[in-house]
Each structure stands twice: as C-alpha cells, then as structure tokens.
Design a protein around this motif. Structure first.
Motif, mmCIF file in Angstrom:
data_model
loop_
_atom_site.group_PDB
_atom_site.id
_atom_site.type_symbol
_atom_site.label_atom_id
_atom_site.label_comp_id
_atom_site.label_asym_id
_atom_site.label_seq_id
_atom_site.Cartn_x
_atom_site.Cartn_y
_atom_site.Cartn_z
ATOM 1 N N TYR A 43 -1.031 -0.595 0.760
ATOM 2 C CA TYR A 43 -0.490 -1.957 0.703
ATOM 3 C C TYR A 43 1.013 -1.898 0.958
ATOM 4 O O TYR A 43 1.430 -1.248 1.904
ATOM 5 C CB TYR A 43 -0.876 -2.631 -0.616
ATOM 6 N N TYR A 293 7.390 -11.270 0.730
ATOM 7 C CA TYR A 293 7.015 -10.483 1.911
ATOM 8 C C TYR A 293 5.886 -11.164 2.675
ATOM 9 O O TYR A 293 5.924 -11.273 3.905
ATOM 10 C CB TYR A 293 6.597 -9.084 1.458
ATOM 11 N N GLU A 294 4.877 -11.652 1.944
ATOM 12 C CA GLU A 294 3.749 -12.328 2.584
ATOM 13 C C GLU A 294 4.182 -13.645 3.220
ATOM 14 O O GLU A 294 3.734 -13.995 4.324
ATOM 15 C CB GLU A 294 2.648 -12.566 1.562
ATOM 16 N N THR A 298 3.870 -14.838 7.146
ATOM 17 C CA THR A 298 3.253 -16.104 7.566
ATOM 18 C C THR A 298 4.215 -16.912 8.429
ATOM 19 O O THR A 298 3.824 -17.490 9.450
ATOM 20 C CB THR A 298 2.839 -16.928 6.337
#
Length: 377
Positions: A43, A293-294, A298
């Motif tokens: 991850y 971070y995500e 996006t």
C-alpha cells in the motif's frame, strides 16, 4: 526523485526472499522490472525511495534508472516487506485464518493490524479516519493527553472515568491532585509569606496569560497592541501542557482518531522539538494522511480526463466560442476526408503527408479570413 513524501510500494519476494535484506520498489518498477515476479503489496508508505536495482538486489539492474545509490539510508523497513503483518506476524490474506477481520494501518509505524489485536474494539469504519497502534501509543505517550479530548471510542459508555496519570506510567492509572488557589494562599500564609497580586499578574490576566515569576512578559506586552499580544500568546502557548493539566487516562490499547485531529496538535517550540526527537514530525502535516494522498490521486485523474477543448471554450466569450467550434468542425471534416483516401488506397500515412495537409489547411484558412466578415449587431 529522492524520498517521495508518500507513494504506493511493493516488495519482491523473488528478488529479496525471506532472509535477504528487505527492499521496497515503486509502482513503475513493479511493472517495468518485476512484471513476472511474486510481489507483496505494501500500500503506501511515507518518505521512501525506490530500492530497485541497488545493492539489495544482487542480480537485477533497474531498467528505468540504472545508476542508483547503493543504499537508501532514509528508508524504514519492517516485516511488511516479507509479507507479514500485525503483532501476529501473519500474511494477508491468511489462508489459515478463518476469522473474518479487517486490517487497519497504524499511521505512525505504518504496519497493518487485525482489529482484534489492537487491545480495543475498533469503532465503525466510518467513525474514525486514522489509528495509532498500542506500541506507538506507548512510544508517543504524549498522545494520551490528546486522546482524552479527541480520540473516537466504540461507544460513549466505553470511555472509563477520567483520572489524571502522573509520570508513574508503569503503575497504571494514578491520581495527581493539584492545589487550589485558596490552598496555595493558605500555605503561603502559614510559611509567613503573604500573597499579593502584582501589577504583572493583573496584566497577565487581562491578556489571559498565566502569571510569571518575572515581569518581563507583561512589560513586553505593554508595548504592543492587543492584536499583536494575542498573536504572540498563541504562538507561545502550549496546548499539550494545558491538556496534561487536566484528567486523562493511559491504557495499553490502540487509539482511533477523527478527521482533522492533527490540526489540534500543539506546534509550540517545545512540542516541535519533541516530535523531532520521536521522529513523528509528520503528525503535524495533514497532507501526510492516506486520505490526502487518495484525494490527490482522484484530483489528478479528473484533470487527466478533462477535455482541453471544453476548458478552452469556457475561457472565451460567445463570439470566440462560435468561431472556434466552426474551425474545429472544418478541421475535423477535412482531416477525415483526407485520411479516408489513404485508407481506401491501403497506403501508409507518412509524416510528410500530415505536414502537407496542415499547410494546405492553413492556406485555405487565410483565404477565408481575408474576406469581409459580417456579424449581427
């Protein structure tokens, strides 16, 4: 790029099997250099630089960047790099574990833990955003003072009665009693020293500042307007000391935290020094979170999917929009007709053919624009 602030990482058990030095590789190298190998997904991890092809890999050279440092001394490794997680040191998914349980990542050590191995029942997944494991709470014990005010519990009645813990952490929960102002005055009277409010103390109360043994702070504040004094007070004030003066409990469990809890951490000089000594400076950086971070990923994807033609149109006035659309349709029609001839004849379109088309197109456009144009008023 050096140590990337946060990135997706993999470990290659083909190149670095158990017993070899742990190593991590970036997403690009997982495709380009280790496409047929057995990989462990790690991850995301912070402040990590790709090891692919360095001294940890005996017979592999990185195809993307052959010249690399032999060792990335700033990287941190744990059992995750061998495909083992949690305090139980088991793989995930675990073929021998029949108990359904989610894995939660600690935001300090970045290891992954089974919910049942955290010493506390995790709240519902939507109720918290980050977790700090038992070992990291013990190492970063200052977080317990914040936990009493900020941490998320499974249920309201799960929170034990708050008592104040002193430095005897190993003794469990110990009550620390503070003297009241009346008690302090009484003690001073008994010792023959009468307590008198000084001018500095009165002035410190006006600025909502604790009184000091010297009058320097209050004299300094006299020289500044109220707004500046409040700003100075804000930067010199320690939130942690205030929380530590209130009742709180230390337990041998993990803690669960809501969104934006990092913004509540004190950033005074003493606390920043403490974060540095504990190597947890990232706790004050809200962009360090996995959620940030995500969200960035996006946002980047949305930018890539955006139509450049529509972006250009939105920046123009009505007349310019109509002209651009007409020009675009003319270009599309003429280019399609031009390329169809090559398709019908079965010939290859060369670079020279495309250059020739655009030269002709520009020439026809100049002839059109040289004519008189009329617009409705």
């Amino acid at each position: 790029q050096g140590a990337v602030k946060r990135q997706a990482l993999y470990a290659c058990s083909t190149c670095t099997p158990p017993g070899a030095e742990p190593a991590g590789i970036c997403l690009a190298c997982s495709y380009e250099c280790h496409g047929t190998h057995r990989l462990f997904e790690l991850y995301t991890k912070r402040n990590f630089r790709c090891d692919c092809g360095n001294s940890k890999f005996k017979n592999l050279q990185c195809k993307l960047l052959p010249e690399k440092n032999k060792v990335n001394s700033g990287n941190k490794y744990n059992d995750n790099f061998y495909g083992l997680y949690c305090t139980c040191k088991r793989p995930y998914p675990d073929p021998e574990d029949e108990i359904p349980d989610e894995m939660i990542q600690c935001i300090v050590c970045e290891d992954w833990f089974h919910g049942r191995h955290l010493g506390a029942v995790p709240p519902e997944s939507g109720d918290f955003h980050e977790m700090v494991c038992q070992a990291c709470m013990k190492r970063c014990h200052f977080l317990w003072a914040y936990a009493s005010q900020l941490a998320v519990s499974k249920k309201a009645h799960d929170i034990p009665p708050l008592t104040k813990a002193n430095s005897l952490e190993d003794e469990g929960i110990v009550l620390k009693v503070e003297e009241s102002e009346e008690q302090k005055k009484e003690i001073k009277k008994e010792s023959g020293v009468e307590h008198h409010d000084t001018k500095e103390e009165k002035q410190s109360e006006q600025f909502n500042e604790p009184s000091t043994s010297s009058g320097y702070c209050s004299k300094f504040l006299q020289k500044f307007p109220m707004e500046i004094a409040e700003t100075i007070s804000e930067f010199s004030f320690c939130k942690l000391k205030e929380l530590q003066s209130k009742p709180f409990v230390k337990k041998d469990t993990a803690t669960f935290w809501p969104s934006n809890w990092r913004s509540k951490l004190c950033t005074c000089e003493d606390c920043l020094k403490m974060y540095s000594e504990l190597e947890v400076q990232f706790l004050t950086d809200e962009c360090d979170t996995v959620l940030a971070y995500e969200n960035k990923g996006t946002s980047d994807q949305e930018t890539e999917r955006r139509d450049p033609l529509m972006d250009t149109l939105n920046s123009m006035n009505r007349v310019q929009q109509v002209e651009l659309i007409c020009e675009y349709n003319d270009l599309k029609t003429e280019l399609t007709d031009y390329l169809r001839r090559f398709a019908d004849e079965g010939t290859v379109v060369k670079r020279e053919d495309i250059q020739h088309f655009f030269e002709e197109f520009q020439s026809r456009k100049r002839r059109r624009t040289n004519r008189m144009q009329y617009y409705c008023s």
